[in-house]
Design an enzyme around this catalytic site. Sequence first.
Site, PDB file in Angstrom:
ATOM      1  N   ASN A   1      12.639 -14.160  -2.196  1.00 36.69           N
ATOM      2  CA  ASN A   1      12.246 -14.014  -0.958  1.00 36.69           C
ATOM      3  C   ASN A   1      13.579 -14.066  -0.004  1.00 36.69           C
ATOM      4  O   ASN A   1      14.226 -15.014  -0.268  1.00 36.69           O
ATOM      5  CB  ASN A   1      11.312 -14.759  -0.504  1.00 36.69           C
TER       6      ASN A   1
ATOM      7  N   GLY B   1       9.152 -10.870  -2.473  1.00 37.16           N
ATOM      8  CA  GLY B   1       9.197 -10.235  -0.978  1.00 37.16           C
ATOM      9  C   GLY B   1       7.713 -10.520  -0.333  1.00 37.16           C
ATOM     10  O   GLY B   1       7.236  -9.431   0.149  1.00 37.16           O
TER      11      GLY B   1
ATOM     12  N   HIS C   1      -4.473  -4.497  -2.247  1.00 39.65           N
ATOM     13  CA  HIS C   1      -4.485  -4.344  -1.081  1.00 39.65           C
ATOM     14  C   HIS C   1      -4.823  -2.518  -0.703  1.00 39.65           C
ATOM     15  O   HIS C   1      -4.781  -2.241   0.107  1.00 39.65           O
ATOM     16  CB  HIS C   1      -3.666  -4.666  -0.048  1.00 39.65           C
TER      17      HIS C   1
ATOM     18  N   CYS D   1     -15.706  13.814   5.554  1.00 39.94           N
ATOM     19  CA  CYS D   1     -16.064  13.936   4.113  1.00 39.94           C
ATOM     20  C   CYS D   1     -16.508  15.389   3.963  1.00 39.94           C
ATOM     21  O   CYS D   1     -17.500  15.767   4.633  1.00 39.94           O
ATOM     22  CB  CYS D   1     -16.869  12.915   3.471  1.00 39.94           C
TER      23      CYS D   1
ATOM     24  N   VAL E   1       0.760  -1.315   0.032  1.00 34.74           N
ATOM     25  CA  VAL E   1      -0.074   0.016  -0.002  1.00 34.74           C
ATOM     26  C   VAL E   1       0.841   1.315   0.051  1.00 34.74           C
ATOM     27  O   VAL E   1       0.493   2.301   0.296  1.00 34.74           O
ATOM     28  CB  VAL E   1      -0.930   0.057   1.023  1.00 34.74           C
TER      29      VAL E   1
ATOM     30  N   SER F   1       5.493 -13.255   2.179  1.00 32.47           N
ATOM     31  CA  SER F   1       5.473 -14.494   3.075  1.00 32.47           C
ATOM     32  C   SER F   1       4.605 -15.336   2.681  1.00 32.47           C
ATOM     33  O   SER F   1       4.570 -16.636   2.917  1.00 32.47           O
ATOM     34  CB  SER F   1       5.319 -14.014   4.753  1.00 32.47           C
TER      35      SER F   1
ATOM     36  N   CYS G   1     -20.352  14.820   2.322  1.00 35.93           N
ATOM     37  CA  CYS G   1     -21.602  14.314   3.079  1.00 35.93           C
ATOM     38  C   CYS G   1     -21.216  14.300   4.653  1.00 35.93           C
ATOM     39  O   CYS G   1     -22.194  13.891   5.367  1.00 35.93           O
ATOM     40  CB  CYS G   1     -21.887  12.874   2.612  1.00 35.93           C
TER      41      CYS G   1
HETATM   42  C1  BJW Z   1      12.421  -9.905   1.640  1.00 34.79           C
HETATM   43  C2  BJW Z   1      13.372  -8.785   2.118  1.00 34.79           C
HETATM   44  C3  BJW Z   1      14.208  -8.360   1.114  1.00 34.79           C
HETATM   45  C4  BJW Z   1      12.193  -9.067   3.938  1.00 34.79           C
HETATM   46  N1  BJW Z   1      14.237  -8.950  -0.095  1.00 34.79           N
HETATM   47  N2  BJW Z   1      12.250 -10.254   0.865  1.00 34.79           N
HETATM   48  C5  BJW Z   1      -7.850 -18.665   3.144  1.00 34.79           C
HETATM   49  C6  BJW Z   1      -7.187 -19.123   4.124  1.00 34.79           C
HETATM   50  C7  BJW Z   1      -6.899 -18.819   5.224  1.00 34.79           C
HETATM   51  C8  BJW Z   1      -7.253 -17.404   5.511  1.00 34.79           C
HETATM   52  C9  BJW Z   1      -8.152 -16.760   4.603  1.00 34.79           C
HETATM   53  C10 BJW Z   1      -8.388 -17.283   3.553  1.00 34.79           C
HETATM   54  N3  BJW Z   1      -8.974 -16.221   2.876  1.00 34.79           N
HETATM   55  C11 BJW Z   1      -9.276 -15.244   3.506  1.00 34.79           C
HETATM   56  C12 BJW Z   1      -8.604 -15.426   4.767  1.00 34.79           C
HETATM   57  C13 BJW Z   1      -8.708 -14.422   5.771  1.00 34.79           C
HETATM   58  C14 BJW Z   1      -7.443 -13.247   5.724  1.00 34.79           C
HETATM   59  C15 BJW Z   1      -6.079 -14.259   5.610  1.00 34.79           C
HETATM   60  O1  BJW Z   1      -5.529 -14.381   4.709  1.00 34.79           O
HETATM   61  N4  BJW Z   1      -5.550 -14.468   6.752  1.00 34.79           N
HETATM   62  C16 BJW Z   1      -4.397 -15.254   6.866  1.00 34.79           C
HETATM   63  C17 BJW Z   1      -3.213 -14.187   7.533  1.00 34.79           C
HETATM   64  C18 BJW Z   1      -4.313 -16.383   7.647  1.00 34.79           C
HETATM   65  N5  BJW Z   1      -7.565 -12.678   4.338  1.00 34.79           N
HETATM   66  C19 BJW Z   1      -8.401 -11.664   4.107  1.00 34.79           C
HETATM   67  O2  BJW Z   1      -9.271 -11.375   5.305  1.00 34.79           O
HETATM   68  C20 BJW Z   1      -8.747 -10.713   3.050  1.00 34.79           C
HETATM   69  N6  BJW Z   1     -10.074 -10.944   2.536  1.00 34.79           N
HETATM   70  C21 BJW Z   1     -10.720 -11.842   2.243  1.00 34.79           C
HETATM   71  O3  BJW Z   1     -10.083 -12.802   2.000  1.00 34.79           O
HETATM   72  O4  BJW Z   1     -11.806 -11.474   1.755  1.00 34.79           O
HETATM   73  C22 BJW Z   1     -12.783 -12.470   1.607  1.00 34.79           C
HETATM   74  C23 BJW Z   1     -13.601 -12.859   2.828  1.00 34.79           C
HETATM   75  C24 BJW Z   1     -14.265 -11.888   3.593  1.00 34.79           C
HETATM   76  C25 BJW Z   1     -14.681 -12.211   4.785  1.00 34.79           C
HETATM   77  C26 BJW Z   1     -14.552 -13.432   5.237  1.00 34.79           C
HETATM   78  C27 BJW Z   1     -13.772 -14.283   4.600  1.00 34.79           C
HETATM   79  C28 BJW Z   1     -13.274 -14.180   3.272  1.00 34.79           C
HETATM   80  C29 BJW Z   1      -8.071  -9.350   3.186  1.00 34.79           C
HETATM   81  C30 BJW Z   1      -6.562  -9.430   3.452  1.00 34.79           C
HETATM   82  C31 BJW Z   1      -6.086  -7.841   3.667  1.00 34.79           C
HETATM   83  C32 BJW Z   1      -4.644  -7.901   4.148  1.00 34.79           C
HETATM   84  N7  BJW Z   1      -4.459  -6.544   4.396  1.00 34.79           N
HETATM   85  C33 BJW Z   1      -3.206  -6.407   4.845  1.00 34.79           C
HETATM   86  C34 BJW Z   1      -3.212  -4.801   5.587  1.00 34.79           C
HETATM   87  C35 BJW Z   1      -3.258  -3.711   4.441  1.00 34.79           C
HETATM   88  C36 BJW Z   1      -3.152  -2.291   4.972  1.00 34.79           C
HETATM   89  C37 BJW Z   1      -2.087  -1.861   5.675  1.00 34.79           C
HETATM   90  O5  BJW Z   1      -0.999  -2.043   5.373  1.00 34.79           O
HETATM   91  O6  BJW Z   1      -2.137  -1.729   6.934  1.00 34.79           O
HETATM   92  O7  BJW Z   1      -2.125  -6.321   3.793  1.00 34.79           O
HETATM   93  S1  BJW Z   1      -2.379  -7.338   6.116  1.00 34.79           S
HETATM   94  C38 BJW Z   1      -0.767  -7.147   5.542  1.00 34.79           C
HETATM   95  O8  BJW Z   1      -0.411  -8.523   4.873  1.00 34.79           O
HETATM   96  C39 BJW Z   1      -0.919  -6.310   4.387  1.00 34.79           C
HETATM   97  C40 BJW Z   1       0.045  -7.028   3.472  1.00 34.79           C
HETATM   98  O9  BJW Z   1      -0.205  -6.833   1.873  1.00 34.79           O
HETATM   99  C41 BJW Z   1      -0.366  -8.551   3.460  1.00 34.79           C
HETATM  100  C42 BJW Z   1       0.979  -9.544   2.938  1.00 34.79           C
HETATM  101  O10 BJW Z   1       2.039  -9.295   3.890  1.00 34.79           O
HETATM  102  P1  BJW Z   1       3.338  -9.454   2.674  1.00 34.79           P
HETATM  103  O11 BJW Z   1       3.498  -8.590   1.795  1.00 34.79           O
HETATM  104  O12 BJW Z   1       3.657 -10.978   2.493  1.00 34.79           O
HETATM  105  O13 BJW Z   1       4.338  -9.144   3.899  1.00 34.79           O
HETATM  106  P2  BJW Z   1       5.150  -9.838   5.055  1.00 34.79           P
HETATM  107  O14 BJW Z   1       5.658  -8.826   6.117  1.00 34.79           O
HETATM  108  O15 BJW Z   1       3.941 -11.023   5.706  1.00 34.79           O
HETATM  109  O16 BJW Z   1       6.181 -10.737   4.444  1.00 34.79           O
HETATM  110  C43 BJW Z   1       7.539 -10.095   3.932  1.00 34.79           C
HETATM  111  C44 BJW Z   1       8.433 -11.069   3.274  1.00 34.79           C
HETATM  112  O17 BJW Z   1       9.527 -10.656   2.679  1.00 34.79           O
HETATM  113  C45 BJW Z   1       8.942 -12.089   4.324  1.00 34.79           C
HETATM  114  O18 BJW Z   1       8.762 -13.538   3.930  1.00 34.79           O
HETATM  115  C46 BJW Z   1      10.582 -11.753   4.334  1.00 34.79           C
HETATM  116  O19 BJW Z   1      11.230 -13.016   4.452  1.00 34.79           O
HETATM  117  C47 BJW Z   1      10.690 -10.894   3.173  1.00 34.79           C
HETATM  118  N8  BJW Z   1      11.752  -9.848   2.938  1.00 34.79           N
HETATM  119  N9  BJW Z   1      13.075  -8.314   3.325  1.00 34.79           N
HETATM  120  C48 BJW Z   1      13.418  -9.890  -0.263  1.00 34.79           C
HETATM  121  N10 BJW Z   1      15.048  -7.258   1.416  1.00 34.79           N
HETATM  122 ZN    ZN Z   2     -19.022  11.337   1.656  1.00 31.55          ZN
END
Ligand code: BJW
Ligand code: ZN
Length: 245
Positions: free
Chosen positions: A215, A189, A121, A149, A105, A191, A152
């Site tokens: 990664n 990059g 996201h 807003c 984001v 998890s 509204c």
């Molecule tokens: C390097 C490095 C370097 C370091 N070089 N590498 C199916 C199964 C299980 C669960 C669910 C499922 N479906 C839905 C869910 C629930 C949930 C979910 O997935 N939960 C899991 C945690 C279990 N998902 C949701 O709720 C999603 N919505 C959805 O599914 O809607 C339908 C629905 C609705 C109602 C009920 C059920 C379903 C929405 C997910 C939204 C995620 N939002 C966030 C926050 C965004 C806003 C903010 O920033 O504040 O998004 S959470 C956070 O995690 C953010 C990221 O985009 C996201 C992913 O993280 P990312 O990018 O992978 O980062 P890290 O830190 O985890 O990993 C970094 C990696 O980089 C590491 O591995 C390091 O090793 C590596 N690294 N330095 C290369 N230099």
């Molecule tokens: Zn509004």
Amino acid sequence: MGEHKDLMQAREMLAAARQVVVMSGAGISAESGVPTFRGAGGLWREFRAEDLATPEAFGRDPLLVWEWYRYRRQIVAPCEPNPAHLALVALEERVDDFTLITQNVDGLHRRAGSRRVLEIHGNMFLIRCTGCGRERMVWDDDFSLPPRCEACGELERPGVVWFGESLPADVMMAAEEALVQADLFLIVGTSGLVYPAAGLLHLVDRKRCGSLLINLDPTPQSGAVDLALHGKAGELLPALLEDSA
Ligand code: BJW
Ligand code: ZN
């Protein structure tokens, strides 16, 4: 030795690809100084996701949630794109068809110059009204919290996707369409723990589409791709784009 061989093989896969889809996560921005979520120094070590990144948390305490996003906007604002972001800009220019799906984001891909970017996201500089849905991009933090807003009067929220919320349907559809046509899927990059982003790998047709992962640490997807390279994105991505000669 093995590492060098893997890099050579990854270069060959990239050189043969015409339609490339990349999916990035927080790790690609780590070398720019943006904290990741999980792992060492990750945001979820210090903060609880359920207190800050859910619609329930915002309903309970919008000011607290806004303060956290203001804090993060202030961390990201002075950060600059790193060599990994820039390598993807170069890759977009090199291939026939390119789509960059990002979970981030922070807006750094666009700032680097990537053009076809799907922010699944959302974006932390986007603000959306909870009443009328009006959206605006706000780069400075010259507004009082929580913002309301002008059209509204309802509460505004960060334009990001929280846990339990659906991803923007049009953006996800575009991501899926790009993936079914891709001949190379490169994951960088992330998890690989958050769905539905983590499930996109299952959409590729393994017969026609190669898969690569870069990664720092191994992830659940490392064993599911054709080739995984573990190391820093800011080093491996530019190395991947170098001529193999
Ligand atoms: C390097 C490095 C370097 C370091 N070089 N590498 C199916 C199964 C299980 C669960 C669910 C499922 N479906 C839905 C869910 C629930 C949930 C979910 O997935 N939960 C899991 C945690 C279990 N998902 C949701 O709720 C999603 N919505 C959805 O599914 O809607 C339908 C629905 C609705 C109602 C009920 C059920 C379903 C929405 C997910 C939204 C995620 N939002 C966030 C926050 C965004 C806003 C903010 O920033 O504040 O998004 S959470 C956070 O995690 C953010 C990221 O985009 C996201 C992913 O993280 P990312 O990018 O992978 O980062 P890290 O830190 O985890 O990993 C970094 C990696 O980089 C590491 O591995 C390091 O090793 C590596 N690294 N330095 C290369 N230099
Ligand atoms: Zn509004």
